[in-house]
Scaffold this motif. Structure first.
Motif, short mmCIF file in Angstrom:
data_model
loop_
_atom_site.label_atom_id
_atom_site.label_comp_id
_atom_site.label_asym_id
_atom_site.label_seq_id
_atom_site.Cartn_x
_atom_site.Cartn_y
_atom_site.Cartn_z
N LYS A 187 50.23 43.01 53.20
CA LYS A 187 49.05 43.18 54.04
C LYS A 187 47.98 42.22 53.53
N ILE A 188 47.25 41.63 54.47
CA ILE A 188 46.18 40.71 54.09
C ILE A 188 44.92 41.52 53.82
N LYS A 189 44.40 41.33 52.62
CA LYS A 189 43.18 42.03 52.19
C LYS A 189 42.08 41.00 52.03
N LYS A 190 40.85 41.47 52.10
CA LYS A 190 39.69 40.59 51.98
C LYS A 190 38.77 41.17 50.92
N LEU A 191 38.29 40.29 50.03
CA LEU A 191 37.39 40.69 48.96
C LEU A 191 36.18 39.78 49.02
N HIS A 192 34.99 40.33 49.16
CA HIS A 192 33.76 39.54 49.22
C HIS A 192 33.23 39.33 47.81
N THR A 193 33.09 38.06 47.43
CA THR A 193 32.64 37.69 46.09
C THR A 193 31.56 36.62 46.18
N THR A 194 31.03 36.27 45.03
CA THR A 194 30.09 35.16 44.97
C THR A 194 30.89 33.86 44.94
N GLN A 195 30.22 32.75 45.19
CA GLN A 195 30.89 31.45 45.20
C GLN A 195 31.45 31.12 43.82
N LYS A 196 30.71 31.47 42.77
CA LYS A 196 31.16 31.20 41.40
C LYS A 196 32.46 31.95 41.10
N LEU A 197 32.52 33.24 41.45
CA LEU A 197 33.74 34.02 41.22
C LEU A 197 34.89 33.52 42.09
N TYR A 198 34.58 33.11 43.30
CA TYR A 198 35.59 32.57 44.20
C TYR A 198 36.24 31.34 43.56
N ASP A 199 35.43 30.45 43.02
CA ASP A 199 35.95 29.24 42.37
C ASP A 199 36.79 29.60 41.14
N GLN A 200 36.36 30.62 40.40
CA GLN A 200 37.12 31.03 39.21
C GLN A 200 38.45 31.68 39.61
N ILE A 201 38.47 32.41 40.71
CA ILE A 201 39.74 33.00 41.18
C ILE A 201 40.71 31.89 41.58
N VAL A 202 40.20 30.91 42.32
CA VAL A 202 41.04 29.79 42.77
C VAL A 202 41.55 28.98 41.58
N ALA A 203 40.71 28.80 40.56
CA ALA A 203 41.10 28.02 39.39
C ALA A 203 42.05 28.79 38.48
N GLY A 204 42.10 30.11 38.62
CA GLY A 204 43.00 30.91 37.81
C GLY A 204 42.35 31.51 36.58
N HIS A 205 41.04 31.40 36.45
CA HIS A 205 40.34 31.97 35.30
C HIS A 205 40.06 33.46 35.49
N VAL A 206 40.03 33.90 36.73
CA VAL A 206 39.79 35.31 37.07
C VAL A 206 40.94 35.76 37.98
N VAL A 207 41.39 37.00 37.77
CA VAL A 207 42.47 37.55 38.59
C VAL A 207 41.99 38.82 39.29
N ILE A 208 42.72 39.19 40.32
CA ILE A 208 42.42 40.42 41.06
C ILE A 208 43.46 41.46 40.65
N ALA A 209 42.96 42.61 40.21
CA ALA A 209 43.85 43.69 39.76
C ALA A 209 43.63 44.92 40.64
N ARG A 210 44.70 45.70 40.78
CA ARG A 210 44.63 46.93 41.55
C ARG A 210 44.01 48.01 40.66
N LEU A 211 42.99 48.68 41.19
CA LEU A 211 42.33 49.75 40.45
C LEU A 211 42.17 50.94 41.37
N GLU A 212 43.02 51.96 41.16
CA GLU A 212 43.03 53.17 41.98
C GLU A 212 43.05 52.80 43.47
N ASP A 213 41.96 53.03 44.21
CA ASP A 213 41.96 52.75 45.65
C ASP A 213 41.43 51.36 45.98
N GLY A 214 40.87 50.67 45.02
CA GLY A 214 40.25 49.37 45.30
C GLY A 214 40.82 48.29 44.40
N TYR A 215 39.99 47.27 44.20
CA TYR A 215 40.40 46.11 43.39
C TYR A 215 39.31 45.81 42.38
N ALA A 216 39.69 45.17 41.29
CA ALA A 216 38.74 44.77 40.25
C ALA A 216 39.05 43.34 39.86
#
Length: 177
Positions: free
Chosen positions: A102-131
């Motif tokens: 399923k396609i999910k959407k997470l609203h972040t800041t531009q800085k965090l978005y760049d870090q996610i794309v670069a691989g410095h930050v990851v998205i983890a499953r936390l109970e009902d949401g994401y961290a």
């Protein structure tokens, strides 16, 4: 004369005589001295049943212990994620990813978005949401138990596969949908 009440009653009724009663008593005493074969078989069957029950109980105990350890590990990982998640992630840039087909959407800041794309930050499953977590912590979590990390743009995953027929058509990670 006879030690058994039943034998006494049978003697009075005339169903057996003294010779027969003595013979039965003698056989009973002989069976007691030599060890009754039925009793020995029963003892063996009882010992075997107890051993099987003990083995079954040990297996159930090991299964319960394994489930308890797994539950404890899962609780520890959730606690690690809660303690080390990146705070204040809300922003106007949306990062879209796939979770359980399923396609999910997470609203972040531009800085965090760049870090996610670069691989410095990851998205983890936390109970009902994401961290959002730092990459080194995500590696530790993944080494302990898989299934918590949803998006990890690490360098190894970005290497091109030699057999990939679409290798010439590189799609950038920061493509907006």
């Amino acid at each position: 004369m006879s030690k058994n009440a039943l034998q006494a009653q049978l003697l009075k009724a005339g169903l057996i005589d003294d010779k027969k009663a003595k013979k039965i008593n003698k056989q009973a005493k002989h069976a007691q001295r030599t060890g009754d074969s039925d009793a020995a078989e029963r003892k063996k069957a009882l010992a075997k049943a107890q051993a099987e029950k003990l083995e079954k109980d040990q297996q159930l105990n090991q299964e319960r212990q394994r489930q308890l350890e797994e539950k404890t590990l899962k609780a520890n990982i959730i606690q690690m994620i809660k303690q080390h998640q990146i705070p204040d992630t809300a922003g106007e840039v949306s990062y879209q990813f796939v979770d359980n087909s399923k396609i999910k959407k997470l609203h972040t800041t531009q800085k965090l978005y760049d870090q996610i794309v670069a691989g410095h930050v990851v998205i983890a499953r936390l109970e009902d949401g994401y961290a959002l977590l730092p990459y080194p912590l995500a590696e530790r979590i993944n080494s302990k138990q898989e299934g918590f990390i949803v998006v990890s743009n690490d360098k190894d995953a970005n290497e091109l596969d030699e057999d990939d027929p679409y290798a010439a058509y590189v799609i950038p990670d920061d493509l907006m949908w």
